[in-house]
Design an enzyme around this catalytic site. Sequence first.
Site, short mmCIF file in Angstrom:
data_model
loop_
_atom_site.label_atom_id
_atom_site.label_comp_id
_atom_site.label_asym_id
_atom_site.label_seq_id
_atom_site.Cartn_x
_atom_site.Cartn_y
_atom_site.Cartn_z
N ASP A 1 6.88 -4.52 0.33
CA ASP A 1 8.10 -4.96 1.02
C ASP A 1 7.83 -6.13 1.97
O ASP A 1 8.73 -6.56 2.69
CB ASP A 1 8.77 -3.79 1.75
CG ASP A 1 7.93 -3.28 2.92
OD1 ASP A 1 6.80 -3.77 3.13
OD2 ASP A 1 8.42 -2.37 3.62
N GLY B 1 2.34 -7.56 4.65
CA GLY B 1 1.64 -8.44 3.71
C GLY B 1 2.36 -9.78 3.57
O GLY B 1 3.41 -10.00 4.17
N TYR C 1 0.02 8.68 11.84
CA TYR C 1 -0.71 7.95 10.79
C TYR C 1 -1.77 8.86 10.17
O TYR C 1 -1.85 9.02 8.94
CB TYR C 1 -1.36 6.71 11.40
CG TYR C 1 -2.26 5.94 10.46
CD1 TYR C 1 -1.73 5.02 9.56
CD2 TYR C 1 -3.65 6.13 10.47
CE1 TYR C 1 -2.56 4.31 8.70
CE2 TYR C 1 -4.48 5.43 9.61
CZ TYR C 1 -3.92 4.52 8.73
OH TYR C 1 -4.75 3.83 7.88
N1 LIG Z 1 -7.96 -2.13 6.86
C1 LIG Z 1 -8.60 -1.01 7.23
O1 LIG Z 1 -9.58 -1.07 7.98
C2 LIG Z 1 -8.13 0.34 6.72
C3 LIG Z 1 -8.81 1.48 7.17
C4 LIG Z 1 -8.39 2.73 6.72
C5 LIG Z 1 -7.34 2.84 5.81
N2 LIG Z 1 -6.69 1.72 5.39
C6 LIG Z 1 -5.57 1.88 4.45
O2 LIG Z 1 -5.72 0.96 3.37
C7 LIG Z 1 -4.44 0.56 2.90
C8 LIG Z 1 -4.35 -0.96 2.89
O3 LIG Z 1 -4.52 -1.42 4.23
P1 LIG Z 1 -4.62 -2.96 4.63
O4 LIG Z 1 -5.68 -3.10 5.66
O5 LIG Z 1 -4.69 -3.80 3.40
O6 LIG Z 1 -3.23 -3.15 5.39
P2 LIG Z 1 -2.06 -4.21 5.13
O7 LIG Z 1 -1.04 -3.97 6.18
O8 LIG Z 1 -2.63 -5.58 4.99
O9 LIG Z 1 -1.50 -3.73 3.71
C9 LIG Z 1 -0.52 -2.75 3.57
C10 LIG Z 1 0.58 -3.34 2.72
O10 LIG Z 1 1.61 -2.37 2.55
C11 LIG Z 1 2.86 -3.02 2.63
N3 LIG Z 1 3.88 -2.04 2.97
C12 LIG Z 1 4.07 -1.42 4.16
N4 LIG Z 1 5.13 -0.59 4.09
C13 LIG Z 1 5.62 -0.70 2.82
C14 LIG Z 1 6.71 -0.11 2.11
N5 LIG Z 1 7.53 0.76 2.74
N6 LIG Z 1 6.91 -0.44 0.82
C15 LIG Z 1 6.10 -1.33 0.19
N7 LIG Z 1 5.06 -1.93 0.82
C16 LIG Z 1 4.82 -1.61 2.10
C17 LIG Z 1 2.67 -4.09 3.68
O11 LIG Z 1 3.61 -5.15 3.59
C18 LIG Z 1 1.25 -4.56 3.38
O12 LIG Z 1 1.24 -5.64 2.47
C19 LIG Z 1 -3.41 1.23 3.81
O13 LIG Z 1 -2.96 2.40 3.18
C20 LIG Z 1 -4.21 1.56 5.05
O14 LIG Z 1 -3.66 2.66 5.75
C21 LIG Z 1 -7.05 0.46 5.84
#
Ligand SMILES: NC(=O)c1ccc[n+]([C@@H]2O[C@H](COP(=O)([O-])OP(=O)(O)OC[C@H]3O[C@@H](n4cnc5c(N)ncnc54)[C@H](O)[C@@H]3O)[C@@H](O)[C@H]2O)c1
Length: 311
Positions: free
Chosen positions: A34, A38, A147
């Site tokens: 969405d 991102g 979360y």
């Molecule tokens: N980056 C880290 O260090 C880390 C650590 C632990 C877990 N995670 C998990 O890894 C995954 C990816 O994280 P990231 O760092 O790439 O974060 P990010 O925010 O860059 O990516 C998450 C994406 O999900 C999209 N999104 C959010 N809500 C949405 C919805 N309702 N419908 C469709 N899209 C939606 C956002 O626009 C974004 O592009 C997540 O699930 C996050 O919780 C990340």
Amino acid sequence: MSSYLITGGAGFIGSNLTDLLLEAPTNTITIVDDLSMGSQDNIPDSDRVTFFEHSITDHAFMQALLRENQFDYIVLLAAVASVADSVERPYETHLVNQEANLNIIETLRTAHLPFKKLFFASSAAVYGERPELPKREDMAVQPLTQYAVDKYATERAIINYARLYDMPMVCARFFNVYGPKQNPASPYSGVLSIVMDRLASGKPFTFFGDGEQTRDFVFVGDVVNAIRGLLQTPAAKADVFNIANGKQTTLNQVVAQLEQLTGQTLNASHEAARAGDIRDSYADASKIDQFEFMHHTPLAEGLAKYVASIA
Ligand SMILES: NC(=O)c1ccc[n+]([C@@H]2O[C@H](COP(=O)([O-])OP(=O)(O)OC[C@H]3O[C@@H](n4cnc5c(N)ncnc54)[C@H](O)[C@@H]3O)[C@@H](O)[C@H]2O)c1
């Protein structure tokens, strides 16, 4: 030739995964994002990528997408990925981070949709503040925010569905992921990308505490490689794996390395540690290390790649 569905594919980790998967010339990728966090700029311009700017909370849309396409692999990364954001908006977080994912696995179950493997991204946040180190997957958890609660509950639901209904699904708990395409301007970015932003801009950076708090920093290239490996390994099923470097690094050490790599000095100040901040965290990575695909990029090498990607 394999078809992939990646939710959250316009984000940091999802877009790195898309780039990796596109290296195989016949893979096709469908992204649902969405763009709440991102960016469309992260999505490669390729006729093998289909992008839907849509929320995964639209259950009817997701059900239709799953029924009308036969995806080989499904990767669930979409999330309110910021713990701070989830504290501000706990119910909205729950709808995205848990309910929307349950809708996806329930659709796969009830419609008997065939797929080769589903991957769900959980988080080291599920371990909470418990003092035992390093964090092992079989340790007691302590999810302290919505979360973390939603990540843990979804992880358990996926493992239970996998066991009870014999569905090929697997979860991983990411530690502190860093690397190219991480948005340093985002207020919700990990500490490492905020340090990078402050080094480039000269704006002040505040240490909460003495900087000796530790984290397990894992390079995004290793994370997406591990996701692909778990998808392609049938034995990795109904289970959860730490994805981490398995090394404990202080914030002061990371800052020193970034200062050296950029040639800039951080404009730093110190305040008291914040209540609730976790002092130390790092993973026991031996469970994921049983697989040959797991690679651990040394921090110095990963930081150099990250800095080079921004310059
Ligand atoms: N980056 C880290 O260090 C880390 C650590 C632990 C877990 N995670 C998990 O890894 C995954 C990816 O994280 P990231 O760092 O790439 O974060 P990010 O925010 O860059 O990516 C998450 C994406 O999900 C999209 N999104 C959010 N809500 C949405 C919805 N309702 N419908 C469709 N899209 C939606 C956002 O626009 C974004 O592009 C997540 O699930 C996050 O919780 C990340």
